[in-house]
Scaffold this motif. Structure first.
Motif, PDB file in Angstrom:
ATOM      1  N   GLY A 236      19.827  18.278 -48.961  1.00  0.00           N
ATOM      2  CA  GLY A 236      20.908  18.819 -46.903  1.00  0.00           C
ATOM      3  C   GLY A 236      20.893  18.457 -45.913  1.00  0.00           C
ATOM      4  N   ILE A 237      21.231  19.505 -45.124  1.00  0.00           N
ATOM      5  CA  ILE A 237      21.232  18.042 -43.972  1.00  0.00           C
ATOM      6  C   ILE A 237      20.297  18.240 -43.216  1.00  0.00           C
ATOM      7  CG2 ILE A 237      22.231  19.219 -41.835  1.00  0.00           C
ATOM      8  CD1 ILE A 237      24.425  21.340 -43.436  1.00  0.00           C
ATOM      9  N   GLU A 238      19.064  18.917 -43.279  1.00  0.00           N
ATOM     10  CA  GLU A 238      18.116  18.242 -42.281  1.00  0.00           C
ATOM     11  C   GLU A 238      17.667  17.476 -43.250  1.00  0.00           C
ATOM     12  OE1 GLU A 238      19.563  21.433 -43.529  1.00  0.00           O
ATOM     13  OE2 GLU A 238      18.317  23.070 -41.302  1.00  0.00           O
ATOM     14  N   THR A 239      17.217  17.701 -44.200  1.00  0.00           N
ATOM     15  CA  THR A 239      16.752  16.148 -44.575  1.00  0.00           C
ATOM     16  C   THR A 239      18.001  14.182 -44.721  1.00  0.00           C
ATOM     17  OG1 THR A 239      15.918  17.057 -46.852  1.00  0.00           O
ATOM     18  CG2 THR A 239      16.787  15.122 -46.951  1.00  0.00           C
ATOM     19  N   MET A 240      19.128  15.135 -44.768  1.00  0.00           N
ATOM     20  CA  MET A 240      19.477  13.691 -44.710  1.00  0.00           C
ATOM     21  C   MET A 240      20.005  13.117 -43.740  1.00  0.00           C
ATOM     22  SD  MET A 240      20.197  13.767 -47.417  1.00  0.00           S
ATOM     23  CE  MET A 240      21.163  11.452 -47.377  1.00  0.00           C
ATOM     24  N   LEU A 241      19.589  14.007 -42.622  1.00  0.00           N
ATOM     25  CA  LEU A 241      19.757  14.079 -40.660  1.00  0.00           C
ATOM     26  C   LEU A 241      19.006  13.062 -40.415  1.00  0.00           C
ATOM     27  CD1 LEU A 241      21.302  17.235 -38.858  1.00  0.00           C
ATOM     28  CD2 LEU A 241      22.361  14.343 -38.591  1.00  0.00           C
ATOM     29  N   SER A 242      18.035  13.584 -40.756  1.00  0.00           N
ATOM     30  CA  SER A 242      16.103  12.742 -40.998  1.00  0.00           C
ATOM     31  C   SER A 242      16.281  11.825 -41.032  1.00  0.00           C
ATOM     32  CB  SER A 242      15.398  13.916 -42.134  1.00  0.00           C
ATOM     33  OG  SER A 242      14.726  14.709 -41.296  1.00  0.00           O
ATOM     34  N   LEU A 243      16.590  11.217 -42.277  1.00  0.00           N
ATOM     35  CA  LEU A 243      17.299   9.759 -42.571  1.00  0.00           C
ATOM     36  C   LEU A 243      18.340   8.684 -41.552  1.00  0.00           C
ATOM     37  CD1 LEU A 243      17.998   9.743 -46.265  1.00  0.00           C
ATOM     38  CD2 LEU A 243      15.974   8.891 -45.060  1.00  0.00           C
ATOM     39  N   ARG A 244      19.001  10.105 -41.066  1.00  0.00           N
ATOM     40  CA  ARG A 244      19.955   9.444 -40.165  1.00  0.00           C
ATOM     41  C   ARG A 244      19.395   8.803 -38.962  1.00  0.00           C
ATOM     42  NH1 ARG A 244      25.379   7.129 -40.164  1.00  0.00           N
ATOM     43  NH2 ARG A 244      26.576   7.574 -38.477  1.00  0.00           N
ATOM     44  N   CYS A 245      18.275   9.493 -38.057  1.00  0.00           N
ATOM     45  CA  CYS A 245      16.979   9.318 -36.905  1.00  0.00           C
ATOM     46  C   CYS A 245      17.378   7.311 -37.110  1.00  0.00           C
ATOM     47  CB  CYS A 245      16.099  10.100 -36.907  1.00  0.00           C
ATOM     48  SG  CYS A 245      16.780  12.261 -36.781  1.00  0.00           S
TER      49      CYS A 245
END
Length: 341
Positions: A236-245
């Motif tokens: 998911g997008i939100e899952t991967m953006l969390s890692l991106r943070c």
């Protein structure tokens, strides 16, 4: 019997959508796929039946992301009807093929190339009509998920009045939406993913399927950063953006679903792959499938596992510093220095 079965499977594949509507009535069409819970017609979104021919897969082939099972439409008929004897499966398939076709949506799909092209162009227009997400409902939504929106590199945009159809026969509704660009390995635009949002931004829109994609998705992904030798891939997008943070300099891709993660195309330059799996059966099956393909290509693979349901849940519940520490324990030491220092 084998030749007869092969010919039946080909004939059924030419009418894949009609087969799905008849035997998998609990599901629904989403783009080039029929989505349902399993091959016994349970409600859900685990099993994907391809409705149109593609370079990677013929029409009629299906995969269950939760179990890693796969097969053709004869298997669907066998399981959904509870048949044991293969002669009964053949007889039922022949009976179906002799039924009259009164619904125009049930006509055979002979060539999907023109439809795919129109879908990609429609996706391109939607992305072009969208605006940057700064100071929009999309930014508010991401912040409610503990995600700072400044690390997406223009991959995400916002559309204030994005059409949503509950089903193919319904008039369109209008909701604000976060729109994500899908690209191939060369950076070429292939589609979009839409997340419809509540107008106040505190959650997704109160609709049955608030996430949908359009365009050419198989093997492609929503990408954050340029890939060199290391990549993190997940659903998911939100899952991967969390890692991106936390991993702001590491290239990250969101394949959008477990089945698409299993089919993700990997760049030739890749030497190390981190797979950020979701904590469910479908996530594990997809991670194992992608691991096998990557290792066969000589790529070193590490599985990243969340403490809760997924990495966005980890970020929300742990906070940034504890989330960073938990992630640090799962990275190779050289990548801790390279991406987390």
């Amino acid at each position: 019997m084998a030749g007869n079965a092969s010919e039946l499977a080909r004939r059924l594949a030419r009418e894949a959508e009609a087969v799905c509507r008849h035997y998998l009535s609990s599901g629904r069409r989403q783009g080039c796929y029929w989505v349902v819970g399993d091959c016994r017609n349970a409600p859900g979104r685990s099993l994907f039946v391809r409705l149109k021919q593609s370079p990677q897969s013929p029409a009629g082939k299906w995969t269950d992301a939760a179990t890693a099972e796969h097969g053709d439409l004869l298997d669907i008929i066998r399981a959904s009807c509870g048949l044991v004897n293969f002669r009964d499966v053949v007889r039922e398939a022949q009976r179906f093929l002799n039924l009259p076709r009164t619904d125009p949506r049930s006509q055979p799909i002979l060539d999907g190339s023109a439809t795919r092209g129109r879908s990609v162009e429609a996706a391109r227009r939607l992305f072009a009509m969208s605006r940057p997400i700064d100071r929009t409902v999309a930014q508010i939504y991401l912040r409610h998920r503990s995600i700072e929106s400044g690390h997406h590199g223009g991959t995400l945009r916002f559309h204030a009045r994005c059409y949503y159809r509950p089903n193919e026969d319904s008039p369109p509704l209008v909701w604000p939406a976060m729109v994500a660009r899908v690209t191939d390995l060369n950076g070429q635009f292939t589609g979009v993913h839409r997340t419809w949002l509540h107008p106040l931004g505190h959650s997704k829109a109160p609709v049955e399927t608030p996430r949908r994609a359009m365009g050419n998705l198989l093997g492609n992904a929503v990408r954050f950063g340029s890939v060199d030798d290391v990549l993190v891939a997940g659903e998911g997008i939100e899952t991967m953006l969390s890692l991106r943070c936390v991993l702001r300099n590491m290239p990250i891709v969101a394949a959008l679903s477990a089945s698409h993660l299993a089919a993700l195309l990997l760049p030739l330059s890749l030497r190390k792959l981190y797979i950020a799996r979701d904590a469910d059966a479908a996530g594990m099956a997809a991670a194992l499938s992608l691991t096998n393909r990557a290792e066969a290509a000589g790529i070193e693979v590490f599985i990243l596992s969340p403490k809760f349901d997924d990495f966005n849940a980890d970020l929300c519940k742990l906070g940034t510093e504890l989330f960073r520490a938990a992630l640090c324990e799962q990275l190779a030491p050289q990548d801790v220095v390279r991406f987390l220092s």
